[in-house]
Design a protein around this motif. Structure first.
Motif, PDB file in Angstrom:
ATOM      1  N   PHE A 175      19.396 -49.669  48.740  1.00 40.29           N
ATOM      2  CA  PHE A 175      19.053 -50.060  47.378  1.00 40.29           C
ATOM      3  C   PHE A 175      19.197 -51.574  47.214  1.00 40.29           C
ATOM      4  O   PHE A 175      19.974 -52.210  47.920  1.00 40.29           O
ATOM      5  CB  PHE A 175      20.012 -49.402  46.369  1.00 40.29           C
ATOM      6  CG  PHE A 175      20.109 -47.905  46.459  1.00 40.29           C
ATOM      7  CD1 PHE A 175      20.947 -47.311  47.393  1.00 40.29           C
ATOM      8  CD2 PHE A 175      19.376 -47.104  45.602  1.00 40.29           C
ATOM      9  CE1 PHE A 175      21.050 -45.930  47.472  1.00 40.29           C
ATOM     10  CE2 PHE A 175      19.481 -45.720  45.674  1.00 40.29           C
ATOM     11  CZ  PHE A 175      20.316 -45.136  46.609  1.00 40.29           C
ATOM     12  N   TYR A 201      19.896 -54.181  43.808  1.00 39.34           N
ATOM     13  CA  TYR A 201      20.173 -54.310  42.387  1.00 39.34           C
ATOM     14  C   TYR A 201      20.205 -55.795  42.024  1.00 39.34           C
ATOM     15  O   TYR A 201      20.567 -56.638  42.835  1.00 39.34           O
ATOM     16  CB  TYR A 201      21.532 -53.698  42.035  1.00 39.34           C
ATOM     17  CG  TYR A 201      21.581 -52.198  42.118  1.00 39.34           C
ATOM     18  CD1 TYR A 201      21.870 -51.558  43.324  1.00 39.34           C
ATOM     19  CD2 TYR A 201      21.336 -51.410  40.996  1.00 39.34           C
ATOM     20  CE1 TYR A 201      21.911 -50.173  43.407  1.00 39.34           C
ATOM     21  CE2 TYR A 201      21.385 -50.021  41.076  1.00 39.34           C
ATOM     22  CZ  TYR A 201      21.674 -49.411  42.286  1.00 39.34           C
ATOM     23  OH  TYR A 201      21.720 -48.041  42.364  1.00 39.34           O
ATOM     24  N   GLN A 258      21.688 -58.621  39.159  1.00 39.53           N
ATOM     25  CA  GLN A 258      22.641 -58.878  38.095  1.00 39.53           C
ATOM     26  C   GLN A 258      22.344 -60.257  37.509  1.00 39.53           C
ATOM     27  O   GLN A 258      22.784 -61.279  38.013  1.00 39.53           O
ATOM     28  CB  GLN A 258      24.078 -58.820  38.602  1.00 39.53           C
ATOM     29  CG  GLN A 258      25.115 -58.950  37.482  1.00 39.53           C
ATOM     30  CD  GLN A 258      26.541 -58.823  37.983  1.00 39.53           C
ATOM     31  OE1 GLN A 258      26.904 -59.356  39.037  1.00 39.53           O
ATOM     32  NE2 GLN A 258      27.372 -58.110  37.243  1.00 39.53           N
ATOM     33  N   GLY A 303      24.946 -60.272  32.931  1.00 45.34           N
ATOM     34  CA  GLY A 303      25.980 -59.415  33.502  1.00 45.34           C
ATOM     35  C   GLY A 303      25.619 -57.980  33.810  1.00 45.34           C
ATOM     36  O   GLY A 303      26.344 -57.317  34.556  1.00 45.34           O
ATOM     37  N   LEU A 346      23.746 -54.724  35.436  1.00 41.74           N
ATOM     38  CA  LEU A 346      23.238 -54.422  36.783  1.00 41.74           C
ATOM     39  C   LEU A 346      21.964 -53.607  36.644  1.00 41.74           C
ATOM     40  O   LEU A 346      21.949 -52.552  36.007  1.00 41.74           O
ATOM     41  CB  LEU A 346      24.282 -53.648  37.585  1.00 41.74           C
ATOM     42  CG  LEU A 346      25.416 -54.520  38.119  1.00 41.74           C
ATOM     43  CD1 LEU A 346      26.682 -53.711  38.293  1.00 41.74           C
ATOM     44  CD2 LEU A 346      25.003 -55.168  39.436  1.00 41.74           C
ATOM     45  N   PHE A 356      18.672 -51.778  38.556  1.00 41.10           N
ATOM     46  CA  PHE A 356      18.115 -51.218  39.784  1.00 41.10           C
ATOM     47  C   PHE A 356      16.744 -51.842  40.062  1.00 41.10           C
ATOM     48  O   PHE A 356      15.919 -51.990  39.156  1.00 41.10           O
ATOM     49  CB  PHE A 356      17.988 -49.707  39.607  1.00 41.10           C
ATOM     50  CG  PHE A 356      17.107 -49.030  40.619  1.00 41.10           C
ATOM     51  CD1 PHE A 356      15.838 -48.599  40.263  1.00 41.10           C
ATOM     52  CD2 PHE A 356      17.548 -48.827  41.910  1.00 41.10           C
ATOM     53  CE1 PHE A 356      15.020 -47.966  41.178  1.00 41.10           C
ATOM     54  CE2 PHE A 356      16.742 -48.199  42.841  1.00 41.10           C
ATOM     55  CZ  PHE A 356      15.473 -47.758  42.466  1.00 41.10           C
ATOM     56  N   PHE A 384      22.339 -57.647  44.783  1.00 38.73           N
ATOM     57  CA  PHE A 384      23.178 -56.808  45.632  1.00 38.73           C
ATOM     58  C   PHE A 384      22.325 -55.818  46.417  1.00 38.73           C
ATOM     59  O   PHE A 384      21.433 -55.169  45.869  1.00 38.73           O
ATOM     60  CB  PHE A 384      24.176 -56.003  44.793  1.00 38.73           C
ATOM     61  CG  PHE A 384      25.231 -56.833  44.130  1.00 38.73           C
ATOM     62  CD1 PHE A 384      25.107 -57.204  42.808  1.00 38.73           C
ATOM     63  CD2 PHE A 384      26.365 -57.219  44.828  1.00 38.73           C
ATOM     64  CE1 PHE A 384      26.083 -57.963  42.179  1.00 38.73           C
ATOM     65  CE2 PHE A 384      27.354 -57.982  44.222  1.00 38.73           C
ATOM     66  CZ  PHE A 384      27.204 -58.355  42.899  1.00 38.73           C
ATOM     67  N   PHE A 427      28.369 -51.423  48.688  1.00 39.52           N
ATOM     68  CA  PHE A 427      27.604 -52.588  48.267  1.00 39.52           C
ATOM     69  C   PHE A 427      27.927 -53.790  49.156  1.00 39.52           C
ATOM     70  O   PHE A 427      29.062 -53.933  49.645  1.00 39.52           O
ATOM     71  CB  PHE A 427      27.956 -52.960  46.823  1.00 39.52           C
ATOM     72  CG  PHE A 427      27.251 -52.138  45.791  1.00 39.52           C
ATOM     73  CD1 PHE A 427      27.667 -50.853  45.501  1.00 39.52           C
ATOM     74  CD2 PHE A 427      26.171 -52.653  45.101  1.00 39.52           C
ATOM     75  CE1 PHE A 427      27.019 -50.087  44.539  1.00 39.52           C
ATOM     76  CE2 PHE A 427      25.515 -51.900  44.143  1.00 39.52           C
ATOM     77  CZ  PHE A 427      25.944 -50.614  43.860  1.00 39.52           C
ATOM     78  N   GLY A 428      26.946 -54.645  49.332  1.00 32.77           N
ATOM     79  CA  GLY A 428      27.207 -55.943  49.930  1.00 32.77           C
ATOM     80  C   GLY A 428      27.891 -56.840  48.913  1.00 32.77           C
ATOM     81  O   GLY A 428      28.045 -56.470  47.744  1.00 32.77           O
ATOM     82  N   LYS A 429      28.297 -58.031  49.356  1.00 32.31           N
ATOM     83  CA  LYS A 429      29.023 -58.931  48.455  1.00 32.31           C
ATOM     84  C   LYS A 429      28.111 -59.702  47.519  1.00 32.31           C
ATOM     85  O   LYS A 429      28.584 -60.391  46.623  1.00 32.31           O
ATOM     86  CB  LYS A 429      29.883 -59.890  49.276  1.00 32.31           C
ATOM     87  CG  LYS A 429      30.986 -59.163  50.027  1.00 32.31           C
ATOM     88  CD  LYS A 429      31.864 -60.118  50.806  1.00 32.31           C
ATOM     89  CE  LYS A 429      32.980 -59.318  51.519  1.00 32.31           C
ATOM     90  NZ  LYS A 429      33.872 -60.187  52.290  1.00 32.31           N
TER      91      LYS A 429
END
Lengths: 114, 116
Positions: free
Chosen positions: B35, B37, B39, B43, B45, B47, B91, B106-108
């Protein structure tokens, strides 16, 4: 309107004072989840629930509790908050088991523990 | 164990330039979901896309495109002709169905600045 709501949006509290962040969704989703977002660490899953009365630990469950008594609600409980739990918290929900579907996120709760 | 790496912590480009955000994932399972996402500064999130491991077709949605390559375990995201509104943290996430758990990793995140 389909949505995930969280309350409160902002909270400042002191170490050791129990608190609950509520999460509710109106989409009849089975899967719900809590994340915390910290600078440089991205989103980390705290707990998730695949259905009523079914909850499981994510990657960072220490210091948190959850319950899923109703399908729509998934509160996050901090029994004895500590400063390292200062973070931005997101609740999310998705249909089915959650693995294969996109998540719908709440607006976030910014928690500060002093 | 599953892992998602977004090596680019922060990227800045001038408006109208193309930009690619990298995502490398690790899993031993053959069935998984990826996936992206967004942001924005507000703020929330949002998809963007979902891809399952059996569908390696690239996807294009307007100025956005995604390149999924199983051979390199990558799921990169390209924005063509970037706009200031694309400024956000992005993300990448991995979900692996399994009998042991249903975690989502999730990645950072990559913070993207589009300069006017």
């Amino acid at each position: 309107e389909a949505q995930v709501t969280q309350n409160p949006r902002y909270l400042i509290t002191v170490t050791g004072k129990k608190l609950t962040v509520t999460c509710s969704q109106n989409m009849n989703h089975e899967y719900m989840s809590w994340y915390r977002q910290d600078p440089g660490l991205g989103l980390r899953q705290i707990y998730y629930s695949m259905n009523v009365e079914v909850t499981d630990k994510g990657d960072v469950p220490e210091g948190y509790k959850v319950s899923r008594k109703e399908k729509r609600n998934f509160p996050l409980i901090l029994e004895s908050p500590s400063p390292n739990q200062t973070s931005l918290y997101f609740c999310a929900s998705s249909p089915g088991t959650g693995r294969a579907y996109e998540q719908y996120f709440g607006p976030g709760t910014r928690l500060t523990v002093t | 164990a599953q892992k998602v790496t977004q090596a680019q912590t922060e990227i800045s480009v001038v408006e109208k330039e193309d930009v690619t955000l990298d995502c490398v994932y690790e899993t031993r399972d053959t069935t998984y979901y990826l996936f992206w996402y967004k942001q924005p500064p507000s703020g929330e999130l949002v998809f963007l896309i979902r891809r399952n491991s059996f569908d390696e077709q690239n996807e294009i949605s307007g100025r956005y495109s995604w390149n999924f390559q199983k051979s390199t375990s990558s799921f990169n995201f390209t924005i063509t002709a970037s706009q200031v509104v694309d400024s956000a943290v992005y993300f990448c996430a991995l979900s692996v169905p399994g009998w042991r758990d249903d975690k989502i990793i999730f990645g950072k995140g990559t913070r993207l600045h589009i300069l006017p």
